[in-house]
Structures are given as C-alpha cells and as structure tokens.
Design an enzyme around this catalytic site. Structure first.
Site, PDB file in Angstrom:
ATOM      1  N   SER A  48      36.732  26.603  -7.696  1.00  0.00           N
ATOM      2  CA  SER A  48      36.512  25.491  -6.770  1.00  0.00           C
ATOM      3  C   SER A  48      35.680  24.350  -7.327  1.00  0.00           C
ATOM      4  O   SER A  48      35.924  23.186  -6.995  1.00  0.00           O
ATOM      5  CB  SER A  48      35.872  26.005  -5.478  1.00  0.00           C
ATOM      6  N   ASP A 252      26.015  24.455   1.114  1.00  0.00           N
ATOM      7  CA  ASP A 252      26.445  25.849   0.967  1.00  0.00           C
ATOM      8  C   ASP A 252      25.802  26.534  -0.231  1.00  0.00           C
ATOM      9  O   ASP A 252      25.995  27.729  -0.459  1.00  0.00           O
ATOM     10  CB  ASP A 252      27.968  25.939   0.873  1.00  0.00           C
ATOM     11  N   HIS A 255      28.624  24.826  -4.135  1.00  0.00           N
ATOM     12  CA  HIS A 255      29.450  23.777  -4.721  1.00  0.00           C
ATOM     13  C   HIS A 255      28.625  22.538  -5.080  1.00  0.00           C
ATOM     14  O   HIS A 255      27.724  22.147  -4.331  1.00  0.00           O
ATOM     15  CB  HIS A 255      30.565  23.379  -3.758  1.00  0.00           C
TER      16      HIS A 255
END
Length: 285
Positions: A48, A252, A255
C-alpha cells in the site's frame, strides 16, 4: 430547437452506452502524443505505501502540494489494459483495486529525474508501471503466483516495440508491513526478498537490474525491526535501500502522508541517480 434536443439526447445516450461497454479504456482511443516514444521504464511494486495512500491536497488551500505530484507531459503510466496514458495520481487506482488509493512516490520520483537529469532534453519520456497491491505479504510475490506473474507480464508489455518500447531501468520496491505480524514471516523475509530479486532479473533477462527498496517506516505487527534489518542487510549487487524511518504517517500510523510520499519520491530518485553514477563508472561483468 425542438428537433435539436432529441438529437442531442440520442447522441449523448449512444456515447454513454458506447463508453460503458467499451472493452478498453476511453484513453486508449486518444493516447498521449508521446505514447509511441521509447521510454525509460520503472516498475513500481510492493504494497500500500508504494501504491500510495497520501490524501490529494485540495487546490487553492494553503497546504496544496499538487504541483509536486501533478501530471507531466513526459511521464506516462501503463494502465491495467496495458495502454500508455499520462500519469496522474492516484497512480494505482486501477491496479490496487477496491482500495482508497492516493499519492505515492512514483510520480514524484519520475518528475525529480526529469528535473535533475533530463530537463534539457524534451524527447525523454519516463514510463511508470504500477504493480503494487495493498496488504500483500512477500510470500504472495513468489514466482508463479498472480502478483509476480502480473508484474512480469506488465514489465514485458512496457518494453514491447509495438507500444513504443524502451528499457527497464529499475524496480522500485516498498513492501513488508504485513510481514511484521508473525515472527516466522519476519524471519524469512530476507530470503524471500532475495529470491524475488533473483527471479525478476532472470525472467526479464536483466541480470544487473537496479533495485531500489524502501526500509519500512511502519508495520502492522511487533516485528518491524526484524523486517527492517532484513531489508537493510540484503547484499545483492545493484540493490540500494532508502530508509523511510521517521517519515510522517497518517493517523493510522501505518501509511505515509502526502508530504512523506513527496519526500520519499525525491529520496528514491537520488538513490537511483547515485547507483546509476556508480554503474556508469564501473562496467558490469
């Protein structure tokens, strides 16, 4: 006027139906002017943080950073249908599907290369090949599995002479957060990563292919340190590691935010240019 309105409605309806059922993207019908040019090709793979989760800043606001990752006429991307189009963020929107993709390091990297090396040469075209998929362990990138095979297929399509061709210059790799959850995964990370590099070089016929990997800034589990050590300990030829540690994260805590992705893009460009200078001064065996 009354006759014109039904005609316009019919045309609009046919256009929507044609576009909806078209088996190829609409952009393939109108490719960018330099789609057929030879390209300096870079593979973007991993999970990601390579695909990008950085929010796209809003134009007109004081924190607008879009000039850093905005489109450039000389930077193209290979979309999921293997057609070249102008590169725009989010770069992985049609590759890392069912995810909320955002800004990643790839487009910033390409623009930095153009600015530092090729600014005087308007004929240089950089082709980016997005391959990253969020939430994927290194084991899912093993040869013979879907992610790896798709990466090879897309890489070969990117240098196909019918599409303009070019040369694969490097693999940019950012992955490993998911491998920090289980100790067994973390402990075999180095072996799996080295195998991946050996396989991709063999399958692309590029035994000296440069690989610029990113040492993790974060992890999903308690074994981030083990994976980071494995990444920084790889000793294969023409492999360089850019350390993302302490780059700012989203809420979070996993990321990279947009500012971090911009910074990482420049770091990757500098690492690649340093490696390229070494290769040019030392002929490969």
């Amino acid at each position: 006027m009354r006759r014109l309105i039904p005609a316009l409605f019919l045309f609009s309806s046919l256009f929507l139906v044609f576009t909806f059922f078209l088996p190829i993207p609409f952009s393939a019908l109108f490719p960018p002017p330099n789609a057929g040019a030879r390209k300096h090709v870079f593979l973007l793979a991993g999970q990601s943080n390579m695909a990008g989760r950085g929010p796209l800043s809003l134009a007109g606001q004081s924190n607008d950073l879009s000039d850093q990752y905005g489109p450039h006429l000389s930077v193209l991307r290979l979309n999921r249908w293997l057609h070249w189009e102008t590169a725009r963020e989010p770069m992985h929107y049609d590759i890392d599907v069912n995810k909320s993709c955002g800004v990643g390091p790839g487009l910033v990297f390409a623009k930095a290369l153009l600015q530092k090396v090729h600014s005087a040469n308007e004929n240089v075209v950089i082709g980016l090949v997005p391959c990253a998929v969020g939430g994927t362990k290194i084991q899912k990138w093993a040869k013979g599995l879907g992610l790896y095979d798709s990466m090879v297929q897309r890489a070969m399509a990117a240098v196909d002479g019918k599409r303009g061709g070019g040369k694969i210059e490097a693999l940019l790799w950012y992955q490993g957060e998911t491998d920090t959850i289980n100790l067994d995964d973390a402990e075999i990370y180095a072996e799996k990563m080295e195998t991946l590099i050996i396989n991709i070089r063999a399958d692309l016929g590029l035994p000296h292919l440069p690989v610029i990997q990113v040492a993790l800034a974060s992890g999903e589990g308690n074994y981030t340190g083990i994976v980071r050590a494995a990444q920084k300990g790889i000793q294969l030829q023409n492999v360089r590691t850019v350390d993302a540690y302490r780059l700012p994260l989203l809420n979070d805590n996993l990321h990279l935010n947009t500012v971090a992705q911009i910074h990482l893009g420049h770091m990757l460009a500098q690492s690649y240019l340093s490696l390229l200078a070494e290769l040019n001064s030392t002929p490969q065996p």
